[in-house]
Design a protein around this motif. Structure first.
Motif, PDB file in Angstrom:
ATOM      1  N   LEU A  42       0.818  -1.109  -0.037  1.00 11.36           N
ATOM      2  CA  LEU A  42       0.094   0.039   0.006  1.00 11.36           C
ATOM      3  C   LEU A  42       0.848   1.201  -0.162  1.00 11.36           C
ATOM      4  CD1 LEU A  42      -2.802   1.255   0.189  1.00 11.36           C
ATOM      5  CD2 LEU A  42      -2.747   0.869   2.544  1.00 11.36           C
ATOM      6  N   GLN A  43       2.043   1.388   0.775  1.00  8.84           N
ATOM      7  CA  GLN A  43       2.718   2.408   0.736  1.00  8.84           C
ATOM      8  C   GLN A  43       3.514   2.535  -0.832  1.00  8.84           C
ATOM      9  OE1 GLN A  43       5.386   1.082   4.014  1.00  8.84           O
ATOM     10  NE2 GLN A  43       4.683   2.944   5.362  1.00  8.84           N
ATOM     11  N   THR A  44       3.923   1.455  -1.183  1.00  9.07           N
ATOM     12  CA  THR A  44       4.483   1.524  -2.692  1.00  9.07           C
ATOM     13  C   THR A  44       3.330   2.208  -3.733  1.00  9.07           C
ATOM     14  OG1 THR A  44       5.632  -0.461  -2.220  1.00  9.07           O
ATOM     15  CG2 THR A  44       5.619   0.062  -4.412  1.00  9.07           C
ATOM     16  N   VAL A  45       2.306   1.723  -3.671  1.00  9.64           N
ATOM     17  CA  VAL A  45       1.389   2.450  -4.444  1.00  9.64           C
ATOM     18  C   VAL A  45       1.222   3.785  -4.038  1.00  9.64           C
ATOM     19  CG1 VAL A  45      -1.211   2.475  -5.301  1.00  9.64           C
ATOM     20  CG2 VAL A  45       0.186   0.316  -5.021  1.00  9.64           C
ATOM     21  N   THR A  46       1.098   4.079  -3.119  1.00  7.22           N
ATOM     22  CA  THR A  46       1.075   5.478  -2.566  1.00  7.22           C
ATOM     23  C   THR A  46       2.258   6.250  -3.127  1.00  7.22           C
ATOM     24  OG1 THR A  46      -0.199   4.977  -0.511  1.00  7.22           O
ATOM     25  CG2 THR A  46       0.395   7.092  -0.717  1.00  7.22           C
ATOM     26  N   LEU A  47       3.255   5.957  -2.987  1.00 11.84           N
ATOM     27  CA  LEU A  47       4.556   6.306  -3.531  1.00 11.84           C
ATOM     28  C   LEU A  47       4.425   6.713  -5.133  1.00 11.84           C
ATOM     29  CD1 LEU A  47       7.271   4.624  -1.364  1.00 11.84           C
ATOM     30  CD2 LEU A  47       6.719   7.097  -1.159  1.00 11.84           C
ATOM     31  N   MET A  48       3.969   5.592  -5.470  1.00 14.29           N
ATOM     32  CA  MET A  48       3.962   5.715  -7.087  1.00 14.29           C
ATOM     33  C   MET A  48       2.821   6.790  -7.647  1.00 14.29           C
ATOM     34  SD  MET A  48       3.347   1.647  -7.830  1.00 14.29           S
ATOM     35  CE  MET A  48       3.236   1.757  -9.794  1.00 14.29           C
ATOM     36  N   ARG A  49       1.758   6.952  -6.773  1.00  9.92           N
ATOM     37  CA  ARG A  49       0.694   8.316  -6.871  1.00  9.92           C
ATOM     38  C   ARG A  49       1.483   9.540  -6.749  1.00  9.92           C
ATOM     39  NH1 ARG A  49      -3.629   5.819  -8.817  1.00  9.92           N
ATOM     40  NH2 ARG A  49      -4.292   3.563  -7.693  1.00  9.92           N
ATOM     41  N   ILE A  50       2.261   9.448  -5.675  1.00  4.69           N
ATOM     42  CA  ILE A  50       2.908  10.829  -5.325  1.00  4.69           C
ATOM     43  C   ILE A  50       3.992  11.041  -6.492  1.00  4.69           C
ATOM     44  CG2 ILE A  50       4.754  11.809  -3.885  1.00  4.69           C
ATOM     45  CD1 ILE A  50       3.377  10.123  -1.285  1.00  4.69           C
ATOM     46  N   ALA A  51       4.643  10.130  -7.041  1.00  2.00           N
ATOM     47  CA  ALA A  51       5.525  10.304  -7.877  1.00  2.00           C
ATOM     48  C   ALA A  51       4.820  11.195  -9.262  1.00  2.00           C
ATOM     49  CB  ALA A  51       6.285   9.407  -8.513  1.00  2.00           C
ATOM     50  N   ARG A  52       3.480  10.425  -9.478  1.00  2.00           N
ATOM     51  CA  ARG A  52       2.679  11.024 -10.540  1.00  2.00           C
ATOM     52  C   ARG A  52       2.373  12.615 -10.171  1.00  2.00           C
ATOM     53  NH1 ARG A  52       0.270   7.042 -14.092  1.00  2.00           N
ATOM     54  NH2 ARG A  52       1.822   5.446 -14.438  1.00  2.00           N
ATOM     55  N   MET A  53       1.911  12.731  -8.974  1.00  6.43           N
ATOM     56  CA  MET A  53       1.695  14.086  -8.616  1.00  6.43           C
ATOM     57  C   MET A  53       2.926  15.139  -8.909  1.00  6.43           C
ATOM     58  SD  MET A  53      -0.476  13.014  -5.117  1.00  6.43           S
ATOM     59  CE  MET A  53      -1.237  14.883  -4.819  1.00  6.43           C
ATOM     60  N   ILE A  54       4.097  14.745  -8.569  1.00  5.41           N
ATOM     61  CA  ILE A  54       5.115  15.532  -8.483  1.00  5.41           C
ATOM     62  C   ILE A  54       5.424  15.914  -9.993  1.00  5.41           C
ATOM     63  CG2 ILE A  54       7.608  15.501  -8.385  1.00  5.41           C
ATOM     64  CD1 ILE A  54       7.510  14.199  -5.883  1.00  5.41           C
ATOM     65  N   ASN A  55       5.487  15.135 -11.108  1.00  6.03           N
ATOM     66  CA  ASN A  55       5.462  14.983 -12.273  1.00  6.03           C
ATOM     67  C   ASN A  55       4.374  16.321 -12.668  1.00  6.03           C
ATOM     68  OD1 ASN A  55       8.038  13.841 -12.640  1.00  6.03           O
ATOM     69  ND2 ASN A  55       6.912  11.900 -13.098  1.00  6.03           N
ATOM     70  N   PHE A  56       3.372  16.034 -12.347  1.00  9.56           N
ATOM     71  CA  PHE A  56       1.991  16.953 -12.773  1.00  9.56           C
ATOM     72  C   PHE A  56       2.402  18.210 -12.460  1.00  9.56           C
ATOM     73  CE2 PHE A  56      -2.140  18.640 -12.355  1.00  9.56           C
ATOM     74  CZ  PHE A  56      -2.568  18.693 -13.502  1.00  9.56           C
ATOM     75  N   ILE A  57       2.764  18.540 -11.187  1.00  5.85           N
ATOM     76  CA  ILE A  57       3.195  19.835 -10.325  1.00  5.85           C
ATOM     77  C   ILE A  57       4.389  20.361 -11.356  1.00  5.85           C
ATOM     78  CG2 ILE A  57       4.358  21.028  -8.711  1.00  5.85           C
ATOM     79  CD1 ILE A  57       2.817  19.142  -6.918  1.00  5.85           C
ATOM     80  N   LYS A  58       5.202  19.578 -11.827  1.00  7.30           N
ATOM     81  CA  LYS A  58       6.416  19.960 -12.696  1.00  7.30           C
ATOM     82  C   LYS A  58       5.831  20.545 -14.032  1.00  7.30           C
ATOM     83  CE  LYS A  58      10.169  17.452 -10.588  1.00  7.30           C
ATOM     84  NZ  LYS A  58      11.284  18.134 -10.859  1.00  7.30           N
ATOM     85  N   HIS A  59       4.699  19.601 -14.477  1.00 10.86           N
ATOM     86  CA  HIS A  59       4.232  19.969 -15.764  1.00 10.86           C
ATOM     87  C   HIS A  59       3.453  21.408 -15.715  1.00 10.86           C
ATOM     88  CE1 HIS A  59       1.753  19.514 -19.624  1.00 10.86           C
ATOM     89  NE2 HIS A  59       0.694  19.646 -18.780  1.00 10.86           N
ATOM     90  N   LEU A  60       2.729  21.490 -14.657  1.00  6.79           N
ATOM     91  CA  LEU A  60       2.128  22.794 -14.453  1.00  6.79           C
ATOM     92  C   LEU A  60       3.153  24.081 -14.660  1.00  6.79           C
ATOM     93  CD1 LEU A  60      -0.969  21.971 -11.956  1.00  6.79           C
ATOM     94  CD2 LEU A  60      -0.940  22.483 -14.249  1.00  6.79           C
ATOM     95  N   MET A  61       3.993  23.965 -14.026  1.00  8.72           N
ATOM     96  CA  MET A  61       4.993  24.886 -13.772  1.00  8.72           C
ATOM     97  C   MET A  61       5.947  25.096 -14.930  1.00  8.72           C
ATOM     98  SD  MET A  61       6.966  23.974 -10.085  1.00  8.72           S
ATOM     99  CE  MET A  61       8.156  25.570 -10.051  1.00  8.72           C
ATOM    100  N   ASP A  62       6.084  24.221 -15.905  1.00  6.81           N
ATOM    101  CA  ASP A  62       6.564  24.333 -16.988  1.00  6.81           C
ATOM    102  C   ASP A  62       5.451  25.214 -18.075  1.00  6.81           C
ATOM    103  OD1 ASP A  62       8.867  23.125 -16.674  1.00  6.81           O
ATOM    104  OD2 ASP A  62       8.118  21.201 -17.437  1.00  6.81           O
ATOM    105  N   MET A  63       4.120  25.004 -17.878  1.00  4.51           N
ATOM    106  CA  MET A  63       3.033  25.596 -18.541  1.00  4.51           C
ATOM    107  C   MET A  63       3.019  27.268 -17.732  1.00  4.51           C
ATOM    108  SD  MET A  63       0.417  22.791 -19.270  1.00  4.51           S
ATOM    109  CE  MET A  63      -0.743  23.902 -20.440  1.00  4.51           C
ATOM    110  N   GLY A  64       3.852  27.437 -16.757  1.00  5.67           N
ATOM    111  CA  GLY A  64       3.637  28.789 -16.126  1.00  5.67           C
ATOM    112  C   GLY A  64       2.730  28.980 -15.215  1.00  5.67           C
ATOM    113  N   PHE A  65       2.169  27.792 -14.582  1.00  5.22           N
ATOM    114  CA  PHE A  65       1.181  28.156 -13.388  1.00  5.22           C
ATOM    115  C   PHE A  65       2.053  27.854 -12.311  1.00  5.22           C
ATOM    116  CE2 PHE A  65      -1.584  26.757 -16.741  1.00  5.22           C
ATOM    117  CZ  PHE A  65      -2.442  27.435 -16.829  1.00  5.22           C
ATOM    118  N   ASP A  66       1.483  28.620 -11.231  1.00  2.02           N
ATOM    119  CA  ASP A  66       2.092  28.382  -9.706  1.00  2.02           C
ATOM    120  C   ASP A  66       1.081  27.219  -9.047  1.00  2.02           C
ATOM    121  OD1 ASP A  66       2.931  28.547  -7.348  1.00  2.02           O
ATOM    122  OD2 ASP A  66       2.840  30.795  -6.954  1.00  2.02           O
ATOM    123  N   PRO A  67       1.783  26.323  -8.696  1.00  2.00           N
ATOM    124  CA  PRO A  67       1.353  25.400  -8.083  1.00  2.00           C
ATOM    125  C   PRO A  67       0.440  25.745  -6.481  1.00  2.00           C
ATOM    126  CG  PRO A  67       3.316  24.737  -7.749  1.00  2.00           C
ATOM    127  CD  PRO A  67       3.450  25.893  -8.916  1.00  2.00           C
TER     128      PRO A  67
END
Length: 540
Positions: free
Chosen positions: A447-472
């Protein structure tokens, strides 16, 4: 009719990454068989877009339950179990029509060994006169197990080029099989005899791969054929999780860069290749040789706009600003860097020196060259805690890099496989020897592993928003604006909810929001760390 058919079987999994299934090894074996005068066909069971949904195997049901229902947001993981490729029956029938007397089936990974064996049985059922040989990493590790099946006639261990050619020659002439390198077979009494794995010591002695036998239309990038090259085999390092390192009986060997160029020349003279992936474990170990190769490649093919990549991962200490510039000038646009972990204790457990300083130097050099970077970490390995993996994710969040989070699986032949076997931690079924099965639950729960996998996706999404010029920190503009796609807007909305209450949500295709199962402590630790984390985009 053809003498020999080499087969890449279909596979079953949650997903398929086509660009990682290029049948390079089979094309090399085919070239050697051709040189010996045999008529050879390569049948690729994955050379189709077909996929068929199937019930999830019991060995992977726990992982499937943790992945949850289909999630159309950027935080979704895997859902659905599929048969990728042609059916076993179609593969067998096409092979029967060719009437080969020898069929070689690739069985690279233990997780897919069931598919390779079932295909062997299906072929034997309708073409019983042919001899079937299995080769690849799994047969190398478990030759006796495979020879217990009467539908498997032979097993080749180690390098297949010289071994398969020698076997074919012996079978054609009726000579005894003793002495064929890497061969496992049953003697006259039925006893299984297994030779040591075959090793091709001089890779330059091999002919160029028979790329003409590969369905290049199935392996394309941006409508142009893609190519795979392996300039070396094995690795001189001894990482605990790897079965191809210095502890392997096969050892580390490499082709000369001259021979690598000749192999590429042969392919590019016939095909408009747009992408070349170097599948080496450690392609950049020979710095001066690689620089010379890159300069020569640029001279010959700089006007053809060919992208180069090393998707298996580059070792950061082997790179420097000059080499990275040469890579950029030759066609590399992205560096895939193997970080492992930022934790020195965990790196000692991996039997790797700390590489974070070298990793950061590579990031600076890549930024100066305008290149993207993917940084790979390993999670849920033996003795690795969820807190340590979360620290790794947060470290990558603060760097100009895309997070590549890989889940550990025990690779037969590796030190960690042996340790897991001693501790009774190996999965009971071989279908679970894959990352998507989350095979290990040691100091990091599934369960912790799957949670970490989703957190990795969230971090990459935040990075994507920043590259688009949005402030997370101010997601309302992203949610309410029209600059984002529907998926991106949904992701911003779900991220906003997570920042409010620490619960990770998904959304189905009808727009219904639901909660994912998570380890609440791990998710809350991530949420609490966000205000003090200086996020960076992938390109900003």
């Amino acid at each position: 009719m053809t003498d020999i058919v080499l087969v890449q079987p279909p596979i079953r999994d949650f997903y398929l990454t086509r660009k990682r299934t290029f049948p390079y090894g089979l094309s090399r074996i085919a070239a050697c068989l051709r040189s010996a005068g045999f008529d050879v066909t390569l049948f690729d069971g994955l050379a189709t877009d077909r996929k068929r949904p199937l019930p999830v195997p019991q060995a992977l049901q726990e992982a499937a339950d943790l992945y949850g229902p289909p999630d159309a947001s950027p935080f979704g993981l895997f859902h659905g179990w599929y048969h990728f490729g042609f059916s076993f029956e179609h593969c067998a029938e096409q092979i029967r029509k060719m009437q080969p007397w020898l069929v070689g089936i690739s069985s690279l990974f233990t997780a897919y060994s069931g598919e390779a064996l079932f295909l062997a049985k299906t072929i034997k059922k309708i073409h019983p006169k042919c001899k079937i040989v299995l080769g690849g990493h799994h047969p190398t590790a478990f030759p006796h197990d495979l020879l217990e099946d009467p539908d498997v006639d032979y097993v080749i261990r180690g390098d297949g080029e010289e071994a398969m050619t020698a076997l074919a020659c012996r079978l054609k002439t009726g000579r005894p099989l003793e002495g064929v390198p890497g061969l496992a077979f049953r003697d006259a009494t039925g006893k299984a005899i297994a030779a040591e794995p075959a090793v091709v010591a001089d890779l330059d002695s091999l002919p160029p791969p028979a790329i003409d036998l590969v369905r290049l239309d199935r392996y394309s990038r941006r409508s142009r054929p893609a190519l795979v090259v392996a300039a070396s085999r094995g690795c001189p390092m001894r990482c605990s999780y790897c079965c191809f390192g210095g502890d392997s009986s096969l050892g580390y060997r490499r082709m000369s860069w001259r021979r690598v160029m000749e192999e590429i020349d042969a392919a590019l003279s016939r095909y408009d290749v747009g992408f070349i992936d170097f599948e080496d474990e450690h392609v950049s170990i020979d710095r001066e040789g690689m620089i010379g190769f890159l300069r020569e490649f640029r001279t010959r093919y700089g006007n053809r706009r060919i992208e180069l990549r090393a998707m298996n991962g580059l070792y950061p200490p082997s790179l420097d600003p000059e080499l990275i510039r040469e890579m950029r000038d030759a066609g590399f646009r992205t560096l895939n860097l193997s970080l492992g972990s930022t934790d020195p204790v965990q790196m000692r457990r991996f039997n790797r020196p700390p590489v974070l300083e070298a990793f950061d130097r590579c990031l600076d050099a890549a930024a100066a060259c305008g290149m993207d970077v993917v940084g790979y970490i390993l999670m849920a390995a033996p003795d690795q805690t969820a807190d340590a993996s979360l620290s790794d994710l947060l470290a990558l969040a603060e760097r100009r890099v895309l997070v590549g989070a890989s889940v550990f699986y025990p690779a037969p032949g590796s030190r960690d496989y042996g340790w897991c076997a001693e501790q009774g931690l190996l999965p009971s079924e071989r279908a679970a020897f894959r990352s998507t099965a989350i095979p290990l639950s040691h100091r990091t729960s599934r369960l912790q592993t799957v949670t970490l996998m989703r957190i990795a996706r969230m971090i990459n999404f935040i990075k994507h928003l920043m590259d688009m010029g949005f402030d997370p920190a101010h997601l309302d503009a992203a949610i309410d604006g029209d600059a984002l796609s529907e998926r991106e807007s949904n992701g911003a909305m779900l991220l906003h909810h997570f920042l409010s209450d620490g619960r990770i949500r998904g959304i189905d295709r009808e727009g219904n929001v639901f909660f994912h199962r998570i380890d609440e402590a791990t998710a809350e630790a991530f949420r609490a760390a966000i205000p003090s984390t200086r996020f960076r985009g992938v390109r900003t």
